[in-house]
Design a protein around this motif. Structure first.
Motif, PDB file in Angstrom:
ATOM      1  N   ALA A 204      -0.040 -17.052 -53.014  1.00 32.87           N
ATOM      2  CA  ALA A 204       0.684 -17.924 -52.099  1.00 32.87           C
ATOM      3  C   ALA A 204       1.092 -17.128 -50.868  1.00 32.87           C
ATOM      4  O   ALA A 204       1.496 -15.967 -50.983  1.00 32.87           O
ATOM      5  CB  ALA A 204       1.925 -18.488 -52.777  1.00 32.87           C
ATOM      6  N   PRO A 205       0.971 -17.760 -49.691  1.00 31.13           N
ATOM      7  CA  PRO A 205       1.399 -17.036 -48.491  1.00 31.13           C
ATOM      8  C   PRO A 205       2.862 -16.648 -48.601  1.00 31.13           C
ATOM      9  O   PRO A 205       3.696 -17.428 -49.082  1.00 31.13           O
ATOM     10  CB  PRO A 205       1.191 -18.057 -47.367  1.00 31.13           C
ATOM     11  CG  PRO A 205       0.241 -19.050 -47.910  1.00 31.13           C
ATOM     12  CD  PRO A 205       0.502 -19.112 -49.390  1.00 31.13           C
ATOM     13  N   GLY A 206       3.180 -15.460 -48.119  1.00 29.87           N
ATOM     14  CA  GLY A 206       4.566 -15.003 -48.135  1.00 29.87           C
ATOM     15  C   GLY A 206       5.307 -15.483 -46.906  1.00 29.87           C
ATOM     16  O   GLY A 206       4.693 -15.837 -45.890  1.00 29.87           O
ATOM     17  N   HIS A 207       6.634 -15.524 -47.014  1.00 30.04           N
ATOM     18  CA  HIS A 207       7.450 -15.842 -45.853  1.00 30.04           C
ATOM     19  C   HIS A 207       8.455 -14.717 -45.669  1.00 30.04           C
ATOM     20  O   HIS A 207       9.180 -14.373 -46.606  1.00 30.04           O
ATOM     21  CB  HIS A 207       8.179 -17.182 -46.013  1.00 30.04           C
ATOM     22  CG  HIS A 207       8.904 -17.560 -44.760  1.00 30.04           C
ATOM     23  ND1 HIS A 207       8.293 -18.155 -43.683  1.00 30.04           N
ATOM     24  CD2 HIS A 207      10.185 -17.366 -44.390  1.00 30.04           C
ATOM     25  CE1 HIS A 207       9.171 -18.330 -42.709  1.00 30.04           C
ATOM     26  NE2 HIS A 207      10.329 -17.864 -43.112  1.00 30.04           N
ATOM     27  N   HIS A 208       8.456 -14.154 -44.479  1.00 26.55           N
ATOM     28  CA  HIS A 208       9.294 -12.995 -44.200  1.00 26.55           C
ATOM     29  C   HIS A 208      10.299 -13.317 -43.097  1.00 26.55           C
ATOM     30  O   HIS A 208      10.044 -14.169 -42.242  1.00 26.55           O
ATOM     31  CB  HIS A 208       8.416 -11.812 -43.753  1.00 26.55           C
ATOM     32  CG  HIS A 208       7.260 -11.555 -44.657  1.00 26.55           C
ATOM     33  ND1 HIS A 208       7.333 -10.725 -45.736  1.00 26.55           N
ATOM     34  CD2 HIS A 208       5.981 -12.041 -44.630  1.00 26.55           C
ATOM     35  CE1 HIS A 208       6.148 -10.696 -46.344  1.00 26.55           C
ATOM     36  NE2 HIS A 208       5.330 -11.489 -45.699  1.00 26.55           N
ATOM     37  N   ARG A 209      11.420 -12.606 -43.126  1.00 24.38           N
ATOM     38  CA  ARG A 209      12.440 -12.814 -42.091  1.00 24.38           C
ATOM     39  C   ARG A 209      12.798 -11.484 -41.450  1.00 24.38           C
ATOM     40  O   ARG A 209      12.964 -10.470 -42.141  1.00 24.38           O
ATOM     41  CB  ARG A 209      13.700 -13.430 -42.695  1.00 24.38           C
ATOM     42  CG  ARG A 209      13.477 -14.810 -43.269  1.00 24.38           C
ATOM     43  CD  ARG A 209      14.773 -15.479 -43.708  1.00 24.38           C
ATOM     44  NE  ARG A 209      14.481 -16.735 -44.394  1.00 24.38           N
ATOM     45  CZ  ARG A 209      14.195 -17.870 -43.772  1.00 24.38           C
ATOM     46  NH1 ARG A 209      14.164 -17.927 -42.458  1.00 24.38           N
ATOM     47  NH2 ARG A 209      13.927 -18.962 -44.457  1.00 24.38           N
ATOM     48  N   VAL A 210      12.900 -11.500 -40.136  1.00 24.89           N
ATOM     49  CA  VAL A 210      13.297 -10.313 -39.383  1.00 24.89           C
ATOM     50  C   VAL A 210      14.496 -10.693 -38.519  1.00 24.89           C
ATOM     51  O   VAL A 210      14.464 -11.712 -37.822  1.00 24.89           O
ATOM     52  CB  VAL A 210      12.154  -9.804 -38.482  1.00 24.89           C
ATOM     53  CG1 VAL A 210      12.615  -8.613 -37.643  1.00 24.89           C
ATOM     54  CG2 VAL A 210      10.942  -9.432 -39.324  1.00 24.89           C
ATOM     55  N   ALA A 211      15.553  -9.894 -38.604  1.00 27.17           N
ATOM     56  CA  ALA A 211      16.717 -10.128 -37.753  1.00 27.17           C
ATOM     57  C   ALA A 211      16.608  -9.227 -36.530  1.00 27.17           C
ATOM     58  O   ALA A 211      16.176  -8.080 -36.620  1.00 27.17           O
ATOM     59  CB  ALA A 211      17.996  -9.822 -38.515  1.00 27.17           C
ATOM     60  N   ILE A 212      16.982  -9.768 -35.397  1.00 23.63           N
ATOM     61  CA  ILE A 212      17.058  -8.975 -34.163  1.00 23.63           C
ATOM     62  C   ILE A 212      18.545  -8.732 -33.912  1.00 23.63           C
ATOM     63  O   ILE A 212      19.306  -9.660 -33.659  1.00 23.63           O
ATOM     64  CB  ILE A 212      16.442  -9.718 -32.970  1.00 23.63           C
ATOM     65  CG1 ILE A 212      15.017 -10.176 -33.299  1.00 23.63           C
ATOM     66  CG2 ILE A 212      16.425  -8.807 -31.745  1.00 23.63           C
ATOM     67  CD1 ILE A 212      14.406 -11.074 -32.240  1.00 23.63           C
ATOM     68  N   ARG A 213      18.925  -7.473 -34.047  1.00 22.94           N
ATOM     69  CA  ARG A 213      20.355  -7.160 -34.006  1.00 22.94           C
ATOM     70  C   ARG A 213      20.559  -5.789 -33.387  1.00 22.94           C
ATOM     71  O   ARG A 213      19.847  -4.845 -33.719  1.00 22.94           O
ATOM     72  CB  ARG A 213      20.928  -7.187 -35.429  1.00 22.94           C
ATOM     73  CG  ARG A 213      22.425  -6.994 -35.536  1.00 22.94           C
ATOM     74  CD  ARG A 213      22.871  -7.045 -36.986  1.00 22.94           C
ATOM     75  NE  ARG A 213      22.787  -8.375 -37.557  1.00 22.94           N
ATOM     76  CZ  ARG A 213      22.032  -8.714 -38.595  1.00 22.94           C
ATOM     77  NH1 ARG A 213      21.269  -7.818 -39.175  1.00 22.94           N
ATOM     78  NH2 ARG A 213      22.023  -9.940 -39.056  1.00 22.94           N
ATOM     79  N   SER A 214      21.546  -5.664 -32.516  1.00 22.36           N
ATOM     80  CA  SER A 214      21.860  -4.379 -31.859  1.00 22.36           C
ATOM     81  C   SER A 214      20.612  -3.752 -31.248  1.00 22.36           C
ATOM     82  O   SER A 214      20.363  -2.549 -31.399  1.00 22.36           O
ATOM     83  CB  SER A 214      22.510  -3.406 -32.860  1.00 22.36           C
ATOM     84  OG  SER A 214      23.725  -3.954 -33.334  1.00 22.36           O
ATOM     85  N   LEU A 215      19.833  -4.558 -30.587  1.00 22.47           N
ATOM     86  CA  LEU A 215      18.604  -4.116 -29.902  1.00 22.47           C
ATOM     87  C   LEU A 215      17.639  -3.423 -30.870  1.00 22.47           C
ATOM     88  O   LEU A 215      17.047  -2.379 -30.560  1.00 22.47           O
ATOM     89  CB  LEU A 215      18.930  -3.182 -28.725  1.00 22.47           C
ATOM     90  CG  LEU A 215      19.036  -3.869 -27.352  1.00 22.47           C
ATOM     91  CD1 LEU A 215      20.170  -4.866 -27.330  1.00 22.47           C
ATOM     92  CD2 LEU A 215      19.189  -2.858 -26.249  1.00 22.47           C
TER      93      LEU A 215
END
Lengths: 113, 178
Positions: A30-41
């Motif tokens: 199954a395709p994965g789902h990933h999350r990336v936070a953009i924080r403090s540059l």
């Protein structure tokens, strides 16, 4: 008169048939789902293992705008204001380094496991 | 030509290198006003850069300064409204403005690569100095927790600007100083 295959060829054929049967029974990944936070540059995580077909969602948790832009410019999120997100389906051509156009010292990288 | 960098950093240094005790005598509202003024000054410098520079590195940095400092100041205003207070003018913020007028005057007399180098070097010196004051004099002395967190968040942004300014200085052949 009917010719009969050699015993060795029979064994290979049977083995291939069995392997095919097993493969047909295994569910596709199954395709994965990933999350990336953009924080403090910075991108958190900055290094992410993904496979083609996976999706990645970047969310801007900073108070300043950012972009998510493939190095070489092949893909770009456009400007993301605070709390805005950008979701992308990973293709082979998108594996690699990326950055923020507004803050070029920010770098992230997508790698294949 | 390093006179602009020397002048800018020296003027800023005189204002902001006042004894830390004096800087920490400012209350939260006065420190907030200094921060807002420092951002407005950088926005003004950036508008000069967009008016006078054709260098893509300079222009990209300037656009980021306008975008980011506008956002940070917006956050300060929103926090002040939430807390029902108003940032307060003070001697330090007035001196910052006076010094910035001199820097802008000198920048505006330059063109081409001379402008690019002077702008880049001034930005690096400015961010280094302001970041030091915020980290060492302001944040430790802010009383209100929300104001302190806002300053901490802004400092992370401004440190990113400092790194970006270093890259910009290298790109235009300027002097990194130290």
């Amino acid at each position: 008169m009917t010719s009969r295959p050699a015993p060795g060829r029979i064994g290979v054929a049977v083995a291939l048939a069995c392997a095919g049967a097993v493969a047909a029974c295994e569910p596709p990944r199954a395709p994965g789902h990933h999350r990336v936070a953009i924080r403090s540059l910075a991108f958190e995580p900055a290094r992410l293992a993904v496979s083609p077909g996976d999706t990645i969602t970047w969310t801007n948790r900073d108070i300043v705008p950012h972009t998510v832009t493939g190095s070489g410019g092949g893909w770009d999120s456009g400007g993301l204001d605070t709390q805005e997100s950008f979701t992308m389906v990973v293709g082979e051509d998108r594996i690699g380094a990326y950055t923020c156009r507004y803050h070029p010292t920010m770098t992230g990288i997508l790698i294949q496991p | 030509m390093n006179t602009l960098r020397t002048l800018g950093a020296a003027l800023l240094g005189l204002v902001l290198a006042a004894p830390l005790a004096a800087q920490s005598d400012l209350d939260d509202l006065e420190m907030a006003h200094v921060a807002v003024v420092a951002s407005e000054i950088d926005i003004a410098y950036a508008h000069l850069a967009l008016a006078f520079s054709r260098n893509p590195e300079i222009r990209r940095f300037a656009e980021t300064m306008i975008r980011d400092h506008t956002a940070v100041n917006g956050q300060v205003v929103a926090l002040a409204e939430k807390l029902n207070v108003q940032a307060r003018d003070n001697a330090m913020s007035r001196q910052l403005l006076a010094d910035a007028r001199e820097v802008k005057d000198r920048l505006s007399r330059l063109r081409g690569e001379a402008f690019d180098r002077a702008y880049a070097e001034n930005e690096l010196a400015y961010h280094r100095t302001v970041n030091g004051v915020v980290a060492d004099a302001f944040i430790p002395n802010i009383e209100n927790g929300e104001v302190r967190e806002a300053f901490r968040g802004a400092l992370q942004i401004f440190r990113g600007h400092e790194r970006h300014a270093e890259r910009m200085v290298e790109a235009v052949g300027g002097m990194m100083g130290g």
